[in-house]
Design an enzyme around this catalytic site. Structure first.
Site, short mmCIF file in Angstrom:
data_model
loop_
_atom_site.label_atom_id
_atom_site.label_comp_id
_atom_site.label_asym_id
_atom_site.label_seq_id
_atom_site.Cartn_x
_atom_site.Cartn_y
_atom_site.Cartn_z
N ASP A 134 0.79 -1.23 0.00
CA ASP A 134 0.00 0.00 0.00
C ASP A 134 0.83 1.29 0.00
N CYS A 188 -14.98 -7.37 -16.41
CA CYS A 188 -15.82 -6.17 -16.24
C CYS A 188 -16.65 -6.03 -17.51
N CYS A 191 -21.13 -2.59 -17.40
CA CYS A 191 -22.56 -2.34 -17.12
C CYS A 191 -22.80 -0.94 -16.57
N CYS A 214 -14.14 11.09 -3.49
CA CYS A 214 -14.45 9.72 -3.05
C CYS A 214 -14.72 9.72 -1.55
N CYS A 240 -15.83 3.43 2.07
CA CYS A 240 -17.07 3.33 1.28
C CYS A 240 -16.96 2.08 0.41
N CYS A 243 -19.44 1.22 -4.65
CA CYS A 243 -19.18 0.83 -6.05
C CYS A 243 -18.68 -0.62 -6.14
C1 B12 Z 1 -4.58 6.52 -3.55
C2 B12 Z 1 -5.38 5.29 -3.16
C3 B12 Z 1 -6.73 5.45 -2.89
C4 B12 Z 1 -7.46 6.75 -3.20
C5 B12 Z 1 -7.72 6.79 -4.73
C6 B12 Z 1 -8.34 5.48 -5.28
C7 B12 Z 1 -7.89 5.06 -6.69
N1 B12 Z 1 -8.75 4.33 -7.37
O1 B12 Z 1 -6.81 5.37 -7.13
C8 B12 Z 1 -8.74 6.60 -2.32
C9 B12 Z 1 -8.50 7.17 -0.94
C10 B12 Z 1 -9.99 7.24 -2.91
C11 B12 Z 1 -8.81 5.08 -2.19
C12 B12 Z 1 -9.99 4.40 -1.96
C13 B12 Z 1 -10.05 3.02 -1.88
N2 B12 Z 1 -9.00 2.16 -1.78
CO1 B12 Z 1 -7.22 2.66 -2.11
N3 B12 Z 1 -5.36 2.97 -2.64
C14 B12 Z 1 -4.75 4.02 -3.07
C15 B12 Z 1 -3.29 3.69 -3.43
C16 B12 Z 1 -2.40 4.21 -2.31
C17 B12 Z 1 -2.83 4.25 -4.79
C18 B12 Z 1 -3.82 3.99 -5.95
C19 B12 Z 1 -3.36 4.60 -7.26
O2 B12 Z 1 -2.24 4.38 -7.69
N4 B12 Z 1 -4.20 5.38 -7.90
C20 B12 Z 1 -3.82 6.08 -9.10
C21 B12 Z 1 -4.79 5.87 -10.24
C22 B12 Z 1 -4.20 6.44 -11.53
O3 B12 Z 1 -4.99 4.50 -10.43
P1 B12 Z 1 -6.32 3.93 -11.07
O4 B12 Z 1 -7.46 4.78 -10.71
O5 B12 Z 1 -6.40 2.49 -10.74
O6 B12 Z 1 -6.01 4.11 -12.62
C23 B12 Z 1 -5.76 2.99 -13.46
C24 B12 Z 1 -6.96 2.60 -14.31
O7 B12 Z 1 -8.18 3.00 -13.73
C25 B12 Z 1 -6.68 3.16 -15.63
N5 B12 Z 1 -7.12 4.51 -15.96
C26 B12 Z 1 -6.97 5.65 -15.26
N6 B12 Z 1 -7.39 6.69 -15.95
C27 B12 Z 1 -7.83 6.21 -17.13
C28 B12 Z 1 -8.38 6.88 -18.21
C29 B12 Z 1 -8.80 6.12 -19.31
C30 B12 Z 1 -9.38 6.84 -20.45
C31 B12 Z 1 -8.67 4.69 -19.28
C32 B12 Z 1 -9.15 3.87 -20.41
C33 B12 Z 1 -8.09 4.05 -18.20
C34 B12 Z 1 -7.69 4.82 -17.14
O8 B12 Z 1 -5.26 3.16 -15.72
C35 B12 Z 1 -4.72 3.49 -14.45
C36 B12 Z 1 -3.36 2.88 -14.25
O9 B12 Z 1 -3.42 1.45 -14.19
C37 B12 Z 1 -3.34 2.12 -3.50
C38 B12 Z 1 -2.06 1.41 -3.06
C39 B12 Z 1 -0.96 1.56 -4.07
N7 B12 Z 1 0.21 1.94 -3.61
O10 B12 Z 1 -1.15 1.32 -5.24
C40 B12 Z 1 -4.55 1.77 -2.58
C41 B12 Z 1 -5.45 0.62 -3.02
C42 B12 Z 1 -5.73 0.78 -4.49
N8 B12 Z 1 -6.76 0.84 -2.28
C43 B12 Z 1 -7.31 -0.18 -1.89
C44 B12 Z 1 -8.57 -0.18 -1.24
C45 B12 Z 1 -8.96 -1.40 -0.43
C46 B12 Z 1 -9.43 0.93 -1.36
C47 B12 Z 1 -10.95 0.98 -1.07
C48 B12 Z 1 -11.68 -0.25 -1.58
C49 B12 Z 1 -11.19 1.19 0.45
C50 B12 Z 1 -12.63 1.40 0.85
N9 B12 Z 1 -13.49 0.39 0.87
O11 B12 Z 1 -13.01 2.49 1.24
C51 B12 Z 1 -11.37 2.28 -1.82
C52 B12 Z 1 -11.84 1.99 -3.26
C53 B12 Z 1 -12.29 3.22 -3.99
C54 B12 Z 1 -12.21 3.03 -5.50
N10 B12 Z 1 -13.34 3.06 -6.18
O12 B12 Z 1 -11.10 2.86 -6.02
C55 B12 Z 1 -6.52 -1.44 -2.28
C56 B12 Z 1 -7.08 -2.13 -3.53
C57 B12 Z 1 -8.33 -2.87 -3.41
C58 B12 Z 1 -8.87 -3.25 -4.77
N11 B12 Z 1 -9.44 -4.44 -4.83
O13 B12 Z 1 -8.78 -2.53 -5.74
C59 B12 Z 1 -5.09 -0.85 -2.60
C60 B12 Z 1 -4.31 -1.55 -3.71
C61 B12 Z 1 -4.28 -0.95 -1.28
C62 B12 Z 1 -3.76 -2.37 -1.03
N12 B12 Z 1 -2.46 -2.55 -0.96
O14 B12 Z 1 -4.49 -3.32 -0.92
N13 B12 Z 1 -7.58 4.51 -2.41
S1 SF4 Z 2 -20.22 -2.61 -11.82
FE1 SF4 Z 2 -18.53 -1.45 -12.75
S2 SF4 Z 2 -16.71 -2.69 -12.39
FE2 SF4 Z 2 -18.47 -4.01 -12.07
S3 SF4 Z 2 -18.84 -5.04 -14.05
FE3 SF4 Z 2 -20.16 -3.20 -14.00
S4 SF4 Z 2 -18.89 -1.59 -14.97
FE4 SF4 Z 2 -17.48 -3.27 -14.43
S1 SF4 Z 3 -18.93 4.60 -4.63
FE1 SF4 Z 3 -16.74 4.11 -4.94
S2 SF4 Z 3 -15.85 5.89 -5.96
FE2 SF4 Z 3 -17.86 6.50 -5.18
S3 SF4 Z 3 -17.48 7.42 -3.19
FE3 SF4 Z 3 -17.84 5.25 -2.79
S4 SF4 Z 3 -15.82 4.21 -2.89
FE4 SF4 Z 3 -15.60 6.28 -3.78
#
Ligand code: B12
Ligand code: SF4
Ligand code: SF4
Length: 344
Positions: A134, A188, A191, A214, A240, A243
């Protein structure tokens, strides 16, 4: 058996559900995404700010050749079963703590297991290792995807076929070369249920999150909860799951029930009790779980906000008392919550 099979076998023996291998080559596509996000001010304070370090594993461990990726499921039976969640009617004064935050702190559990794996490998093959869980510099979901553990869904969560997204990720970086795995197809289905269920529009578009909107982030910030998100928080006290709960890939998943994650004492969820949580009770119930890392007054503040949203006549007096609380964030939140009674 070769070293790869040995590592897989050992890791599963100690309770790590999924293991995959990828090279330590830079994450070039992800770098573009992160640079674009930086330009739009979408990098949260919980992320490593140096994009070069995040996208080039060699910067975290010079000479790195392999990333060993791990996923561990955290659902336990004492939590509401997934199917029961949607139909489960919580008592009026019960708050929600997201599932990941109810179990023992994964940073501790996973890091310890990865240390065992490093010891195991070291006995067979000398090398250098770095454990990441993490808070490290790696983009964990991107690494896990490249290592074939699963896929990233439109809600930006990482999914494995067996456990859905109810998992934690961790990695070992090493200079030992191990044959990489290939990535798997995404389940995925596009949907859009996750995007439409998000209460704040934090999912700006499929695969794109604004962390500052978020609710998981909002429940973890210090200071006051921004006005705009107070009603949207509803009865959430920490994290939360919305989603993830609505996602079809998260229904009928395996419940691993790892005993390591079962807390010694389940966290209190009664909002009135949480609002006046003593230091002693906080230490007993929250110190060892992820929901505790921001401290007692953040939990109390969130509970007071939830009470304001529930607007039960019985809690009005308690909220009045809390407007005189020693904690400024609790006092201010109690004033808002009382005010909210007028907005019928
Ligand atoms: C910052 C962070 C957060 C932030 C931002 C979340 C996020 N999605 O990035 C906040 C505080 C909101 C958060 C929330 C949560 N987190 Co968090 N978080 C992190 C952390 C530290 C970094 C994530 C990161 O790099 N984000 C940067 C963005 C760029 O990444 P991304 O959104 O995934 O983007 C990718 C794709 O979506 C895609 N993409 C992005 N933009 C675009 C645009 C286009 C056009 C396209 C096609 C694709 C695309 O490419 C990107 C690169 O692969 C990681 C640990 C780590 N060091 O990695 C844990 C981590 C992701 N979190 C984790 C958890 C458990 C959570 C929560 C479930 C906790 C909760 N229940 O409240 C929520 C989930 C919210 C959500 N919907 O994601 C777990 C993962 C669990 C999982 N199954 O995914 C991690 C891995 C920690 C761990 N070691 O277990 N988190
Ligand atoms: S709820 Fe979101 S992540 Fe899950 S299958 Fe539908 S589009 Fe994909
Ligand atoms: S539904 Fe998912 S993205 Fe939206 S506020 Fe909750 S954890 Fe964050």
């Amino acid at each position: 058996m070769d070293i790869k099979q040995d590592i897989i076998y050992f890791s599963k023996e100690i309770g790590l559900d999924k293991v995959g291998f990828t090279t330590a080559k830079p994450f070039l596509q992800e770098k573009e995404v992160l640079l674009e996000r930086k330009a739009k001010n979408l990098i949260s304070p919980f992320e490593e700010q140096d994009i070069e370090i995040r996208c080039d594993p060699e910067k975290s461990l010079p000479g790195a050749k392999t990333i060993i990726c791990f996923a561990m499921g955290y659902l336990i039976y004492s939590q509401s079963s997934l199917e029961a969640v949607s139909s489960h009617i919580e008592s009026r004064s019960e708050g929600k703590i997201s599932r990941y935050a109810q179990v023992k702190d994964y940073h501790v559990i996973l890091s310890e297991k990865l240390r065992h794996v490093v010891d195991f490998i070291s006995k067979k093959r000398p090398g250098r290792f770095k454990i990441i869980v993490d808070t490290g510099s790696l983009i964990e979901k991107a690494a896990a995807r490249r290592a074939g553990l699963g896929w990233i869904g439109e809600n930006t969560c990482f999914f494995t076929p067996e456990l859905g997204s109810w998992i934690f990720l961790g990695e070992i970086l090493t200079d030992i070369e191990i044959e990489p795995d290939s990535h798997i197809e995404s389940n995925c289905n596009g949907c859009g249920s996750c995007v439409s269920a998000c209460p704040t529009g934090a999912l700006m578009a499929p695969f794109q999150i604004n962390p500052y909107r978020c609710l998981s982030y909002i429940t973890q910030i210090r200071g006051h909860i921004p006005e705009e998100f107070r009603k949207a928080l509803g009865d959430r006290v920490f994290g939360c799951d919305t989603c993830q709960e609505v996602c079809p890939c998260n229904q009928k998943v395996k419940i691993p029930n790892h005993k390591e994650f079962i807390p010694d004492i389940p966290a209190e969820r009664d909002l009135e009790k949480l609002a006046i949580l003593s230091k002693q009770d906080f230490n007993m119930m929250f110190n060892n779980i992820a929901a505790g890392w921001r401290g007692r007054n953040v939990i109390r503040r969130n509970a007071v906000c939830a009470l304001g949203n529930l607007r039960s006549e019985n809690t009005r007096n308690l909220l009045k008392v809390l407007t005189k609380d020693p904690s400024e964030i609790v006092r201010e939140q109690a004033r808002w919550s009382l005010q909210n009674y007028l907005c019928r």
